[in-house]
Scaffold this active site. Structure first.
Site, PDB file in Angstrom:
ATOM      1  CG  ASP A 209      -0.120   2.113  -5.926  1.00  0.00           C
ATOM      2  OD1 ASP A 209      -1.253   1.739  -6.273  1.00  0.00           O
ATOM      3  OD2 ASP A 209       0.503   1.626  -4.968  1.00  0.00           O
TER       4      ASP A 209
ATOM      5  N   GLY B 208       0.860  -1.179   0.000  1.00  0.00           N
ATOM      6  CA  GLY B 208       0.000   0.000   0.000  1.00  0.00           C
ATOM      7  C   GLY B 208       0.894   1.225   0.000  1.00  0.00           C
ATOM      8  CB  ALA B 209       1.057   4.241  -2.102  1.00  0.00           C
TER       9      ALA B 209
HETATM   10  C1  LIG Z   1      -3.612   3.499  -0.135  1.00  0.00           C
HETATM   11  S1  LIG Z   1      -2.627   3.028  -1.432  1.00  0.00           S
HETATM   12  C2  LIG Z   1      -3.145   1.429  -1.741  1.00  0.00           C
HETATM   13  C3  LIG Z   1      -2.787   1.003  -3.122  1.00  0.00           C
HETATM   14  O1  LIG Z   1      -1.574   0.222  -3.098  1.00  0.00           O
HETATM   15  C4  LIG Z   1      -1.904  -1.064  -3.578  1.00  0.00           C
HETATM   16  O2  LIG Z   1      -0.872  -1.680  -4.263  1.00  0.00           O
HETATM   17  P1  LIG Z   1      -0.040  -2.859  -3.525  1.00  0.00           P
HETATM   18  O3  LIG Z   1      -1.022  -3.714  -2.782  1.00  0.00           O
HETATM   19  O4  LIG Z   1       0.641  -3.574  -4.678  1.00  0.00           O
HETATM   20  O5  LIG Z   1       0.939  -2.159  -2.620  1.00  0.00           O
HETATM   21  C5  LIG Z   1      -3.082  -0.810  -4.489  1.00  0.00           C
HETATM   22  O6  LIG Z   1      -2.700  -0.258  -5.715  1.00  0.00           O
HETATM   23  C6  LIG Z   1      -3.866   0.132  -3.637  1.00  0.00           C
HETATM   24  O7  LIG Z   1      -4.867   0.861  -4.275  1.00  0.00           O
END
Ligand SMILES: CSC[C@H]1O[C@H](OP(=O)(O)O)[C@H](O)[C@@H]1O
Length: 354
Positions: free
Chosen positions: A244, A52-53
């Site tokens: 992101d 999560g970013a």
């Molecule tokens: C609140 S940002 C969350 C965002 O990040 C996730 O990606 P990942 O699980 O690969 O880190 C996803 O794109 C979410 O929307």
């Protein structure tokens, strides 16, 4: 147990370990990892143990602090050299979420600004303070996004979300799910949340459905290919997604499949909102084609969740982890400073996002 009560990423009281909730084990197992080595923290980011970013940004901020906290070095030049080497290593973990580099750059700005006035030991304490500030700010930012998003909701709304942009994607509260947590604080009990499972890593099924179900929200899990029929049946009143990296014109990268959801929402006339901390808005890039899309291993598609082979051995696999949604498909971008409506470049400036 409510997922909101779980700390996603926090520095241990001894200030010598990063404590992260291993999200690759959710929802079946709640296990905390205590990491001090830079290599282990980078691996945790790459393997989405912390993801999560915003959460990645917090983990990186503490990661670079821990990378130099144990240095028995009194010479500031040598201390800074190690810092920059470790920063580059952590920054290489994942390319798409801007928060990783944003947090590391912010930590480096502290180093550069105060290296001439602090001793190495004082600098270590200062870097820890900055990482703590990044985490505390993230929590406040998530709540503010939640308040603005809550202002868009009506009783009984059906909300579709994709991937996980909940408390597990941040230090707490989340972004796309924050409006629902705020609604719960206001005593609302009639919202309906639909979670796209979000193949291949299933953050929607494993994480968002877990968050919403444990929070007591009416939660429905759907396969990604069911979003259209769910909208067609009139079950969705609004879409909230995380992001992101947002470009200056509002194009944004988010988990793979998001652009399809945006196209469907436009077709069915459903408002589509992106929830974006200002730290995720990258004004250095004019539009979405400048966003690097992370490519991940084929095994996440072919083997991750299956006891038996689900595809012919050796078949070619594409596994882009994100896609870019065009700004023309966005109703609004919810930031902690307010909601930005098109044209987004002017809206960002009006909100003081520079
Ligand atoms: C609140 S940002 C969350 C965002 O990040 C996730 O990606 P990942 O699980 O690969 O880190 C996803 O794109 C979410 O929307």
């Amino acid at each position: 147990m409510n997922a909101l009560s779980l700390d996603t990423v926090v520095l241990a009281e001894n200030k010598q370990e990063l404590v992260i909730l291993d999200q690759t084990l959710l929802p079946g197992e709640i296990r905390y990892l205590h990491l001090s080595r830079t290599e282990d923290i980078r691996e945790a980011i790459y393997s989405l143990r912390v993801r999560g970013a915003p959460a990645i940004g917090v983990a990186a901020a503490y990661g670079i602090y821990l990378a130099v906290a144990g240095l028995e070095e009194t010479d500031m030049d040598r201390f800074c050299a190690v810092f920059r080497e470790k920063k580059a290593y952590l920054n290489s973990a994942r390319p798409t979420a801007v928060n990783l580099s944003w947090a590391l750059n912010r930590m480096e700005r502290v180093l550069d600004a105060e290296r001439d006035t602090l001793s190495v030991e004082e600098m270590k304490r200062r870097l820890c303070q900055e990482a703590d500030a990044i985490r505390a700010e993230d929590i406040a930012i998530s709540r503010s996004i939640g308040e603005y998003g809550f202002s868009l909701l009506r009783h009984g709304d059906g909300i579709l979300t994709h991937c996980n942009a909940g408390t597990l994607a941040t230090a707490k509260y989340g972004t796309a799910l924050a409006p629902i947590y705020i609604a719960l604080e206001h005593g609302w009990d009639d919202l309906r949340v639909f979670c796209d499972e979000t193949r291949p890593l299933l953050q929607g099924a494993r994480l968002s459905a877990f968050e919403m179900q444990t929070a007591g929200v009416d939660t429905t899990l759907i396969c990604d290919n069911m979003a259209s029929i769910t909208m067609k049946r009139g079950k969705i009143n609004i879409v909230f997604v995380g992001c992101d990296r947002v470009a200056a014109n509002g194009d944004f990268a988010n988990k793979i499949g998001t652009s399809g959801v945006a196209i469907l929402a436009r077709y069915y006339g459903i408002p589509f909102y992106v929830c974006a901390p200002s730290s995720t808005i990258d004004l250095s890039i004019p539009s979405g084609e400048h966003i690097v899309i992370e490519e991940r291993p084929a095994e996440e598609v072919t083997h991750m969740w299956y006891a038996k082979p689900m595809a012919p051995e050796g078949v070619k696999v594409d596994n882009p982890a994100f896609d870019v949604t065009d700004h023309s498909l966005i109703t609004g971008i919810i930031t902690e400073k307010g909601i930005a409506y098109p044209p987004f470049d002017r809206a960002f400036a009006r909100l003081g996002i520079v």
